[in-house]
Design a protein around this motif. Structure first.
Motif, mmCIF file in Angstrom:
data_model
loop_
_atom_site.group_PDB
_atom_site.id
_atom_site.type_symbol
_atom_site.label_atom_id
_atom_site.label_comp_id
_atom_site.label_asym_id
_atom_site.label_seq_id
_atom_site.Cartn_x
_atom_site.Cartn_y
_atom_site.Cartn_z
ATOM 1 N N CYS A 33 1.151 10.512 7.888
ATOM 2 C CA CYS A 33 0.603 10.777 6.566
ATOM 3 C C CYS A 33 1.654 10.469 5.517
ATOM 4 N N HIS A 35 2.557 12.094 1.776
ATOM 5 C CA HIS A 35 2.272 13.066 0.727
ATOM 6 C C HIS A 35 2.791 12.547 -0.608
ATOM 7 N N LYS A 36 2.028 12.796 -1.657
ATOM 8 C CA LYS A 36 2.536 12.586 -3.007
ATOM 9 C C LYS A 36 3.026 13.951 -3.473
ATOM 10 N N TYR A 44 7.302 10.356 -2.764
ATOM 11 C CA TYR A 44 6.311 10.291 -1.700
ATOM 12 C C TYR A 44 7.019 10.629 -0.393
ATOM 13 N N GLY A 62 7.888 5.455 -3.463
ATOM 14 C CA GLY A 62 6.654 5.344 -2.688
ATOM 15 C C GLY A 62 6.620 4.073 -1.880
ATOM 16 N N GLU A 87 -2.251 20.462 1.538
ATOM 17 C CA GLU A 87 -2.298 20.093 0.128
ATOM 18 C C GLU A 87 -2.231 21.397 -0.650
ATOM 19 N N GLU A 101 0.040 16.461 -2.581
ATOM 20 C CA GLU A 101 -1.284 15.908 -2.277
ATOM 21 C C GLU A 101 -1.164 14.924 -1.123
ATOM 22 N N TRP A 103 -1.670 11.513 0.116
ATOM 23 C CA TRP A 103 -1.846 10.220 -0.546
ATOM 24 C C TRP A 103 -2.435 9.202 0.431
ATOM 25 N N ASP A 104 -2.073 9.350 1.696
ATOM 26 C CA ASP A 104 -2.660 8.500 2.730
ATOM 27 C C ASP A 104 -2.478 9.191 4.083
ATOM 28 N N ARG A 140 -4.799 3.462 2.654
ATOM 29 C CA ARG A 140 -4.108 2.610 1.695
ATOM 30 C C ARG A 140 -3.110 1.699 2.383
#
Ligand code: MN
Length: 468
Positions: A33, A35-36, A44, A62, A87, A101, A103-104, A140
């Motif tokens: 994964c 995360h942002k 990231y 990122g 999250e 969050e 992000w992917d 993504r």
């Protein structure tokens, strides 16, 4: 693997972050994964499953899908397996305070194997070596990435995260499958003799995008569409009804008596959208929207009609000698068809009339030296079996096929920037095609980059030419 460092930094009663590994038995494959994380500095976090925990790297800028980007990735403490689903907001005063969050997310494999146990074994070796090649299967992020340790020192935590340009030849099966899921009629054969499909074309454009996009961004674009392949019906499309297209940007250009809404291609997504419509070649303006009346370059288009290619080379070399002796920067690319384009950077400092004038002077000089083989005649009847020196390509509203664009010709040839020492009589323009260009450009870099760079001093150049 131990979560000792992770737990030492956090208080389970003060942060909503997970502390357990309860979900680890649920997946067959290896999870990843990103995360942002809006901590003090937005960054990231890339996390890869490994022996029940998540190996983690903080990536300040990122991950990038562009193979030319090398992103700093700082290895941080291993995180619990369950953290990939987390999250929320880490409250003030706690380690890493700020919003987190997803992000992917998805699975990862290694180029060597898809097997979970094999992956974990190999990962141990790769971590020791400080070099991990891995394939992400996310929403993504898609394709092969490299994590490369910057120093040999085992205590140093600095790595680089780089997208691998993994498609050298078309079609590699994995990429075709990815493409097939996202676009329409990907099995349609576009080049019957070569058996190249629409899916192959989409795959090429996806991989060349980092090199091609700088020549498309911010420019009105005309599409050349072949919905049934190169032997089927074809048409040019300039106008897009912007109202009907969600997320697609257009730009209105006032032509004599009418406004045309041109497509703008600023991302891989829009590029592939245009190709999915059946476009093969893309023809951008010579100017950008913010300087619509000032071209970024002047082009001398050597466009042969029924004449030996050696004369095209001869004309290009004459122009090269002339411009070199005058110290005027100039760059050559194949048209992707039978001609050559020689471009001179202007960097939006002059208008189209000045550019046309400049092109005419250069073209007349070639024509004076090769009167039998070249012509400035606009009427095709008057320039049969000659090289047309097309100065009118430099007028407002004209377009020129961008470098790295595929042409609807045998072998799926590509408009390719050349080194001047390649512009010689044995030049075979068909060797530059969808099968060879991604590999070539990785070796040569983008030879056309200066065309969008610093412009020449046109007034000084015209003065020197008048003395020539
Ligand atoms: Mn973080």
């Amino acid at each position: 693997m131990s979560l000792q460092n992770y737990r030492a930094k956090r208080h389970s009663k003060e942060t909503p972050e997970p502390f357990s590994n309860t979900k680890k038995t649920k997946s067959q494959g290896m999870r990843f994964c990103v995360h942002k994380h809006a901590a003090t500095h937005l960054h990231y976090d890339l996390r890869l499953e490994y022996h029940g925990v998540l190996l983690s790297w903080a990536v300040p800028k990122g991950p990038s899908m562009n193979p030319v980007d090398k992103r700093l990735a700082i290895q941080v403490e291993d995180h619990p397996y369950d953290y990939q689903y987390f999250e929320g907001v880490i409250p003030k005063g706690n380690y890493g305070a700020g919003r987190v969050e997803i992000w992917d997310q998805g699975f990862y494999t290694l180029p060597e194997t898809n097997d979970k146990h094999e992956i974990e074994k190999l990962m141990t070796r790769h971590l020791e070596k400080g070099h991990i090649s891995f394939i992400l299967h996310g929403e993504r992020l898609e394709g092969e990435f490299i994590l490369q340790k910057m120093k040999k020192d085992p205590d140093d935590k600095h790595w680089l995260l780089i997208k691998k340009n993994d498609l050298k030849l078309i079609p590699p099966q994995k990429d075709s499958d990815t493409i097939n899921g996202r676009f329409s009629h990907t099995e349609k054969v576009y080049w019957p003799d070569e058996h190249y499909t629409k899916g192959d074309l989409l795959s090429y454009y996806e991989h060349i995008a980092p090199y091609l996009l700088p020549y498309l961004k911010g420019r009105p674009i005309m599409l050349h569409r072949f919905p049934e392949g190169i032997q089927g019906e074809e048409f040019y499309q300039k106008n897009f009804d912007s109202a009907t297209l969600k997320g697609i940007k257009t730009f209105p250009v006032q032509h004599e008596g009418r406004v045309v809404n041109y497509l703008l291609i600023d991302s891989v997504k829009t590029l592939l959208y245009a190709i999915n419509l059946g476009s093969i070649d893309l023809h951008p303006f010579l100017s950008r929207c913010q300087h619509l009346h000032q071209p970024d370059f002047c082009v001398i288009d050597l466009d042969p009609h029924d004449i030996d290619f050696k004369y095209v080379i001869q004309a290009a070399q004459l122009l090269h000698e002339q411009l070199q002796s005058l110290n005027i920067a100039h760059y050559c690319k194949t048209s992707g068809d039978k001609g050559l384009h020689i471009c001179i950077p202007l960097h939006a400092k002059y208008d189209f009339d000045q550019s046309v004038l400049f092109a005419e002077i250069l073209a007349l000089n070639i024509n004076r030296q090769m009167p039998k083989q070249t012509s400035l005649e606009r009427n095709p009847e008057k320039r049969k079996k000659k090289i047309y020196l097309d100065c009118w390509q430099n007028r407002f509203g004209q377009t020129l096929v961008a470098p790295y664009v595929v042409r609807p010709r045998p072998l799926a040839t590509v408009s390719t920037p050349l080194n001047w020492d390649e512009v010689k009589e044995d030049l075979d323009v068909t060797q530059y095609n969808v099968k060879t260009i991604v590999h070539r450009v990785e070796q040569t870099g983008d030879l056309f980059k200066p065309v969008l760079g610093k412009g020449i001093d046109l007034k000084a150049a015209l003065k020197k030419l008048s003395e020539y």
